[in-house]
Enzyme design. Structure first.
Site, PDB file in Angstrom:
ATOM      1  N   CYS A   4       0.828  -1.197   0.000  1.00  0.00           N
ATOM      2  CA  CYS A   4       0.000   0.000   0.000  1.00  0.00           C
ATOM      3  C   CYS A   4       0.874   1.263   0.000  1.00  0.00           C
ATOM      4  O   CYS A   4       1.556   1.529  -0.980  1.00  0.00           O
ATOM      5  CB  CYS A   4      -0.981  -0.030   1.168  1.00  0.00           C
TER       6      CYS A   4
ATOM      7  N   HIS B 135      -3.786  -5.414   1.269  1.00  0.00           N
ATOM      8  CA  HIS B 135      -3.560  -5.802   2.664  1.00  0.00           C
ATOM      9  C   HIS B 135      -4.087  -7.217   2.874  1.00  0.00           C
ATOM     10  O   HIS B 135      -4.974  -7.682   2.160  1.00  0.00           O
ATOM     11  CB  HIS B 135      -4.305  -4.851   3.607  1.00  0.00           C
TER      12      HIS B 135
END
Length: 484
Positions: free
Chosen positions: A329, A426
């Site tokens: 991310c 994630h």
């Protein structure tokens, strides 16, 4: 339809684990139960079934209850972006950015979201186990409170107060907290739970008797310290000191000031062939096999922190010696050539050079990407699941060699030499097959599969067993039957 609230004398007193344990206990007894956290401040978050965003610990509690996490379960989520400011998320959606004083004035409006979410859950569940935040005795925050007693008073629910004896001073914690409550708040506090006790309970018994005599409140249970318990943390990075039979892959993660979703690494901390450690500011950066750059709530600010703390040179040296780097991310964005936040979505408006390890640039765009996804690792054909929580949109030649195919789009990038990988996803280590495939990419020759999702289930059952053995569940059920 009953609500019981668990509050704590301090942050990290054990509220989240007690709520998770109670949700699992009640589920096993046939109740249709849901967790509820009126207000949470955390950088660990999850994507809900309705496409919203809630705190990660609340999503774990939903798993304990056997229900899908929903944005109504955590209607106010504050994600700190600086020492004084945070992104404000109402019922799963970004509302805006506020400093602490502005948010304090905004709490009257936020309360409307809290009450609407609670009423929505009330229509769908038999029991709600609510969790407070911090301590109800923070008198500077009492005006307009929606996180603790303000909520309990509004819905007229009973409260149990948790104190952490492992820190010491548990009697002062409990008595002092009770003394700082109003008369009506003391009346609705129906008893105490003492958490993380080690030793001979006989030595504690005189103190428990004194506490009950002093306050007129019962101690409903003394919960033992549960050794090695590894569950999704609300925010703080908990220390886990599990003994490894072998440590064949060393992994380090920089402890960024605004690190988000560090729960991504819980599966690696559990893995018997991985030794993972967080490197804090001021600590030397040790030699390692893998460096993972984690998610960040303030990518440019944390990128500047990396540069100030010697990570650029350390990563370059690491790659020269054949090491691997993975960015997740915000960490993926940092691996590129530029990060542009000219609109100031994550802090002061600015643009900065990245680490230059992948040929891509990222621009922060309004409209956070929130979705649960599934697909395959392109080279291995292994199924992958995960979730996206990010503002940035990346572009560049590096994306022509993606890591994952998610059906609707491709994700991530892999450098030509295979040493540098990045993804927006994630939770990719939670699945045993994906975890093994990624670890092989990162240099582990024969990784064992570790199913972190199954591990969560076992830990939740272990937690529930502990509550069944050491908490007076019948008195808890009696409180629920008395609740309006």
């Amino acid at each position: 339809m009953a609500t019981l609230m668990i509050q704590g004398t301090t942050s990290d007193a054990g509220k989240s684990t007690v709520v998770a344990g109670l949700c699992r206990v009640l589920k096993r007894r046939g109740f249709n139960v849901a967790p509820f956290k009126p207000q949470n401040m955390a950088l660990n978050s999850a994507v809900t079934v309705d496409g919203g965003e809630i705190g990660r610990s609340t999503a774990l509690q939903a798993q304990a209850a056997g229900v899908a996490p929903h944005s109504d379960m955590n209607p106010v989520l504050l994600k700190p972006e600086s020492e004084r400011g945070a992104q404000v998320i109402l019922r799963g959606r970004v509302h805006g950015h506020m400093d602490a004083l502005d948010y304090h004035a905004f709490k009257r409006t936020a309360k409307l979201s809290v009450m609407a979410a609670w009423q929505s859950l009330n229509q769908r569940f038999d029991v709600i186990i609510a969790e407070g935040a911090g301590s109800p005795a923070e008198i500077n925050l009492r005006k307009g409170d929606i996180a603790n007693m303000g909520f309990a008073e509004a819905v007229d629910c009973p409260v149990l107060l948790v104190g952490d004896i492992d820190r010491g001073g548990v009697f002062a914690q409990l008595v002092g907290t009770l003394e700082l409550l109003s008369d009506s708040e003391r009346l609705r506090t129906k008893g105490f739970i003492i958490n993380r006790f080690r030793g001979d309970i006989g030595l504690l018994t005189p103190g428990l008797s004194w506490l009950e005599d002093r306050t007129g409140k019962p101690v409903l249970g003394t919960l033992p310290f549960v050794s090695g318990l590894l569950l999704d943390a609300e925010d703080a990075i908990a220390g886990v000191h599990a003994e490894k039979q072998r440590q064949t892959l060393n992994v380090i993660v920089p402890r960024l000031p605004r690190i988000s979703n560090h729960t991504d690494f819980d599966a690696l901390r559990l893995h018997p062939q991985v030794s993972l450690s967080f490197v804090h500011e001021g600590q030397p950066i040790p030699p390692t096999d893998v460096i993972i750059l984690p998610g960040s709530k303030s990518t440019l600010s944390d990128l500047a922190w990396l540069k100030r703390n010697g990570w650029v040179a350390a990563i370059a040296r690491h790659l020269r010696y054949g090491g691997r780097v993975l960015g997740i991310c915000g960490g993926f964005q940092m691996l590129g050539e530029w990060v542009d936040d000219s609109n100031g979505l994550e802090g002061p408006a600015k643009r900065a050079s990245g680490l230059g390890l992948l040929a891509l640039t990222t621009r922060m765009m309004a409209g956070k990407q929130l979705r649960n996804v599934a697909g395959v690792m392109i080279e291995e054909g292994v199924r992958v699941t995960g979730y996206e929580i990010h503002n940035g949109v990346s572009a560049g030649r590096a994306l022509e060699t993606p890591l994952f195919d998610l059906g609707t789009h491709q994700d991530g990038a892999v450098s030509e030499d295979g040493q540098v990988l990045g993804t927006y996803l994630h939770g990719v280590f939670d699945s045993p097959d994906t975890c093994a495939a990624l670890l092989k990419r990162l240099g582990l020759s024969a990784p064992e599969p570790v199913d972190y999702t199954a591990h969560r289930e076992r830990e939740l059952d272990r937690l529930a067993d502990t509550l069944e053995a050491h908490l007076d569940i019948e008195r808890v059920l009696a409180l629920l039957s008395e609740a309006p």
